[in-house]
Design a protein around this motif. Sequence first.
Motif, PDB file in Angstrom:
ATOM      1  N   LYS A   4       0.836  -1.207   0.000  1.00 44.31           N
ATOM      2  CA  LYS A   4       0.000   0.000   0.000  1.00 44.31           C
ATOM      3  C   LYS A   4       0.871   1.257   0.000  1.00 44.31           C
ATOM      4  CE  LYS A   4      -4.381  -1.499   1.974  1.00 44.31           C
ATOM      5  NZ  LYS A   4      -5.424  -1.245   2.959  1.00 44.31           N
ATOM      6  N   ILE A   5       1.912   1.231   0.808  1.00 39.89           N
ATOM      7  CA  ILE A   5       2.802   2.405   0.886  1.00 39.89           C
ATOM      8  C   ILE A   5       3.463   2.651  -0.464  1.00 39.89           C
ATOM      9  CG2 ILE A   5       4.943   3.282   1.934  1.00 39.89           C
ATOM     10  CD1 ILE A   5       4.038   1.709   4.506  1.00 39.89           C
ATOM     11  N   ASN A   6       3.965   1.587  -1.088  1.00 48.46           N
ATOM     12  CA  ASN A   6       4.623   1.723  -2.397  1.00 48.46           C
ATOM     13  C   ASN A   6       3.648   2.236  -3.453  1.00 48.46           C
ATOM     14  OD1 ASN A   6       6.921   0.764  -1.243  1.00 48.46           O
ATOM     15  ND2 ASN A   6       6.685  -1.336  -1.997  1.00 48.46           N
ATOM     16  N   LEU A   7       2.421   1.704  -3.419  1.00 51.15           N
ATOM     17  CA  LEU A   7       1.408   2.125  -4.393  1.00 51.15           C
ATOM     18  C   LEU A   7       1.061   3.597  -4.181  1.00 51.15           C
ATOM     19  CD1 LEU A   7      -0.449   1.388  -6.703  1.00 51.15           C
ATOM     20  CD2 LEU A   7      -2.092   0.477  -5.055  1.00 51.15           C
ATOM     21  N   ARG A   8       0.904   4.004  -2.923  1.00 52.58           N
ATOM     22  CA  ARG A   8       0.624   5.422  -2.636  1.00 52.58           C
ATOM     23  C   ARG A   8       1.711   6.309  -3.223  1.00 52.58           C
ATOM     24  NH1 ARG A   8      -1.172   3.792   2.695  1.00 52.58           N
ATOM     25  NH2 ARG A   8      -3.417   3.930   2.642  1.00 52.58           N
ATOM     26  N   GLU A   9       2.970   5.933  -2.986  1.00 54.72           N
ATOM     27  CA  GLU A   9       4.096   6.755  -3.466  1.00 54.72           C
ATOM     28  C   GLU A   9       4.120   6.820  -4.988  1.00 54.72           C
ATOM     29  OE1 GLU A   9       5.842   8.722  -1.503  1.00 54.72           O
ATOM     30  OE2 GLU A   9       4.541   7.903   0.050  1.00 54.72           O
ATOM     31  N   SER A  10       3.873   5.678  -5.646  1.00 54.11           N
ATOM     32  CA  SER A  10       3.947   5.661  -7.114  1.00 54.11           C
ATOM     33  C   SER A  10       2.827   6.493  -7.731  1.00 54.11           C
ATOM     34  CB  SER A  10       3.973   4.221  -7.641  1.00 54.11           C
ATOM     35  OG  SER A  10       2.741   3.825  -8.134  1.00 54.11           O
ATOM     36  N   ILE A  11       1.614   6.437  -7.157  1.00 51.16           N
ATOM     37  CA  ILE A  11       0.497   7.236  -7.681  1.00 51.16           C
ATOM     38  C   ILE A  11       0.766   8.726  -7.444  1.00 51.16           C
ATOM     39  CG2 ILE A  11      -1.973   7.740  -7.481  1.00 51.16           C
ATOM     40  CD1 ILE A  11      -1.560   5.050  -8.774  1.00 51.16           C
ATOM     41  N   LYS A  12       1.255   9.067  -6.257  1.00 48.24           N
ATOM     42  CA  LYS A  12       1.575  10.474  -5.964  1.00 48.24           C
ATOM     43  C   LYS A  12       2.603  10.998  -6.970  1.00 48.24           C
ATOM     44  CE  LYS A  12       0.576  10.629  -1.012  1.00 48.24           C
ATOM     45  NZ  LYS A  12       1.147  10.558   0.344  1.00 48.24           N
ATOM     46  N   ALA A  13       3.588  10.176  -7.284  1.00 52.02           N
ATOM     47  CA  ALA A  13       4.625  10.590  -8.245  1.00 52.02           C
ATOM     48  C   ALA A  13       4.013  10.817  -9.625  1.00 52.02           C
ATOM     49  CB  ALA A  13       5.731   9.525  -8.313  1.00 52.02           C
ATOM     50  N   LYS A  14       3.123   9.912 -10.052  1.00 52.53           N
ATOM     51  CA  LYS A  14       2.459  10.072 -11.362  1.00 52.53           C
ATOM     52  C   LYS A  14       1.623  11.347 -11.395  1.00 52.53           C
ATOM     53  CE  LYS A  14       1.719   5.264 -12.752  1.00 52.53           C
ATOM     54  NZ  LYS A  14       0.667   4.255 -12.929  1.00 52.53           N
ATOM     55  N   LEU A  15       0.876  11.593 -10.325  1.00 49.88           N
ATOM     56  CA  LEU A  15       0.002  12.759 -10.283  1.00 49.88           C
ATOM     57  C   LEU A  15       0.798  14.063 -10.241  1.00 49.88           C
ATOM     58  CD1 LEU A  15      -2.801  11.521  -7.861  1.00 49.88           C
ATOM     59  CD2 LEU A  15      -2.943  11.777 -10.338  1.00 49.88           C
ATOM     60  N   SER A  16       1.971  14.015  -9.639  1.00 51.41           N
ATOM     61  CA  SER A  16       2.779  15.239  -9.549  1.00 51.41           C
ATOM     62  C   SER A  16       3.292  15.662 -10.919  1.00 51.41           C
ATOM     63  CB  SER A  16       3.952  15.037  -8.583  1.00 51.41           C
ATOM     64  OG  SER A  16       4.893  14.145  -9.146  1.00 51.41           O
ATOM     65  N   GLN A  17       3.211  14.753 -11.894  1.00 50.72           N
ATOM     66  CA  GLN A  17       3.641  15.060 -13.266  1.00 50.72           C
ATOM     67  C   GLN A  17       2.568  15.828 -14.056  1.00 50.72           C
ATOM     68  OE1 GLN A  17       6.838  14.008 -14.374  1.00 50.72           O
ATOM     69  NE2 GLN A  17       6.992  13.522 -12.201  1.00 50.72           N
ATOM     70  N   LEU A  18       1.348  15.864 -13.543  1.00 49.02           N
ATOM     71  CA  LEU A  18       0.273  16.542 -14.279  1.00 49.02           C
ATOM     72  C   LEU A  18       0.510  18.051 -14.264  1.00 49.02           C
ATOM     73  CD1 LEU A  18      -2.977  14.765 -12.938  1.00 49.02           C
ATOM     74  CD2 LEU A  18      -1.912  14.461 -15.168  1.00 49.02           C
ATOM     75  N   SER A  19       0.536  18.655 -15.448  1.00 48.17           N
ATOM     76  CA  SER A  19       0.674  20.118 -15.504  1.00 48.17           C
ATOM     77  C   SER A  19      -0.647  20.745 -15.063  1.00 48.17           C
ATOM     78  CB  SER A  19       1.005  20.562 -16.933  1.00 48.17           C
ATOM     79  OG  SER A  19      -0.106  20.329 -17.775  1.00 48.17           O
ATOM     80  N   LEU A  20      -0.618  22.000 -14.650  1.00 47.84           N
ATOM     81  CA  LEU A  20      -1.842  22.667 -14.207  1.00 47.84           C
ATOM     82  C   LEU A  20      -2.914  22.678 -15.294  1.00 47.84           C
ATOM     83  CD1 LEU A  20      -3.311  24.076 -11.907  1.00 47.84           C
ATOM     84  CD2 LEU A  20      -2.367  26.241 -12.723  1.00 47.84           C
ATOM     85  N   PRO A  21      -2.585  22.997 -16.564  1.00 51.09           N
ATOM     86  CA  PRO A  21      -3.628  22.963 -17.598  1.00 51.09           C
ATOM     87  C   PRO A  21      -4.255  21.574 -17.754  1.00 51.09           C
ATOM     88  CG  PRO A  21      -1.741  24.194 -18.410  1.00 51.09           C
ATOM     89  CD  PRO A  21      -1.323  23.567 -17.103  1.00 51.09           C
ATOM     90  N   VAL A  22      -3.440  20.529 -17.705  1.00 44.51           N
ATOM     91  CA  VAL A  22      -3.969  19.159 -17.838  1.00 44.51           C
ATOM     92  C   VAL A  22      -4.811  18.815 -16.608  1.00 44.51           C
ATOM     93  CG1 VAL A  22      -3.336  16.701 -17.897  1.00 44.51           C
ATOM     94  CG2 VAL A  22      -2.172  18.340 -19.396  1.00 44.51           C
ATOM     95  N   TYR A  23      -4.310  19.177 -15.434  1.00 41.67           N
ATOM     96  CA  TYR A  23      -5.041  18.925 -14.183  1.00 41.67           C
ATOM     97  C   TYR A  23      -6.416  19.592 -14.228  1.00 41.67           C
ATOM     98  CZ  TYR A  23      -6.383  19.760  -9.298  1.00 41.67           C
ATOM     99  OH  TYR A  23      -7.085  19.860  -8.129  1.00 41.67           O
ATOM    100  N   GLU A  24      -6.466  20.856 -14.620  1.00 36.99           N
ATOM    101  CA  GLU A  24      -7.739  21.587 -14.678  1.00 36.99           C
ATOM    102  C   GLU A  24      -8.656  21.014 -15.752  1.00 36.99           C
ATOM    103  OE1 GLU A  24      -9.123  23.576 -12.688  1.00 36.99           O
ATOM    104  OE2 GLU A  24      -7.430  24.050 -11.391  1.00 36.99           O
ATOM    105  N   ASP A  25      -8.089  20.698 -16.919  1.00 36.31           N
ATOM    106  CA  ASP A  25      -8.891  20.148 -18.009  1.00 36.31           C
ATOM    107  C   ASP A  25      -9.512  18.813 -17.607  1.00 36.31           C
ATOM    108  OD1 ASP A  25      -9.932  19.820 -20.707  1.00 36.31           O
ATOM    109  OD2 ASP A  25      -8.364  18.325 -20.956  1.00 36.31           O
ATOM    110  N   GLN A  26      -8.673  17.925 -17.043  1.00 35.26           N
ATOM    111  CA  GLN A  26      -9.160  16.602 -16.643  1.00 35.26           C
ATOM    112  C   GLN A  26     -10.193  16.724 -15.517  1.00 35.26           C
ATOM    113  OE1 GLN A  26      -8.176  13.356 -17.940  1.00 35.26           O
ATOM    114  NE2 GLN A  26      -7.663  14.768 -19.576  1.00 35.26           N
ATOM    115  N   SER A  27      -9.928  17.611 -14.548  1.00 37.93           N
ATOM    116  CA  SER A  27     -10.881  17.811 -13.448  1.00 37.93           C
ATOM    117  C   SER A  27     -12.233  18.270 -13.993  1.00 37.93           C
ATOM    118  CB  SER A  27     -10.349  18.860 -12.454  1.00 37.93           C
ATOM    119  OG  SER A  27      -9.278  18.347 -11.705  1.00 37.93           O
ATOM    120  N   TYR A  28     -12.191  19.171 -14.967  1.00 36.57           N
ATOM    121  CA  TYR A  28     -13.426  19.689 -15.571  1.00 36.57           C
ATOM    122  C   TYR A  28     -14.178  18.566 -16.285  1.00 36.57           C
ATOM    123  CZ  TYR A  28     -16.570  22.364 -18.569  1.00 36.57           C
ATOM    124  OH  TYR A  28     -17.676  22.843 -19.209  1.00 36.57           O
TER     125      TYR A  28
END
Length: 189
Positions: A4-28
Amino acid sequence: MNAKINLRESIKAKLSQLSLPVYEDQSYQIAQQLYQTEEWNTATTVAITVSKAPEVDTFQIIRKGWEQGKRIVIPKCEPKSKHLDFRELKRFSELESVYYGLLEPIVNKTISVTPDRIDLVVVPGLAFSKNGYRLGFGGGYYDRFLANYQGKTVSLAFNEQIVNDIPVESHDIPVHKIILSEGVVSIGN
């Protein structure tokens, strides 16, 4: 536990790669998918967390709920009992920053709403499997809440948060639907 700890870290790392425009677009896009679900359209009271990046942005969803006349309730974590107290939010100024920078309702400005009055819970998580199981942020608050909750549940997720397998424990409860930017994954119950 390490899985679980490893999975949490790997997902956090992937999400930190999202640029703000992509983050906002996907959230919308995810929010637009949510608004088309029967769960959203039939709910009069919706429980949702106030997002903190890199979670899907929920500020727009809360605003939309208000515009549509829905009652929006936000969880307040009770660390001693590890329980969630959902409180009605009528404006963002009724929030305060508490643990880890999370925004929670100010108790003396909001009223508590019992779980049986909540039609839909938008359940937060860091990772999700296609069968509706989620990896939370590690507090176990939602697992405790969902154990006795009878209403509908959905989760919002970026594609980066969908994984093949999540370590499932006996107390874990799957959500009914996972809302993605390109569609909705319905979980057969």
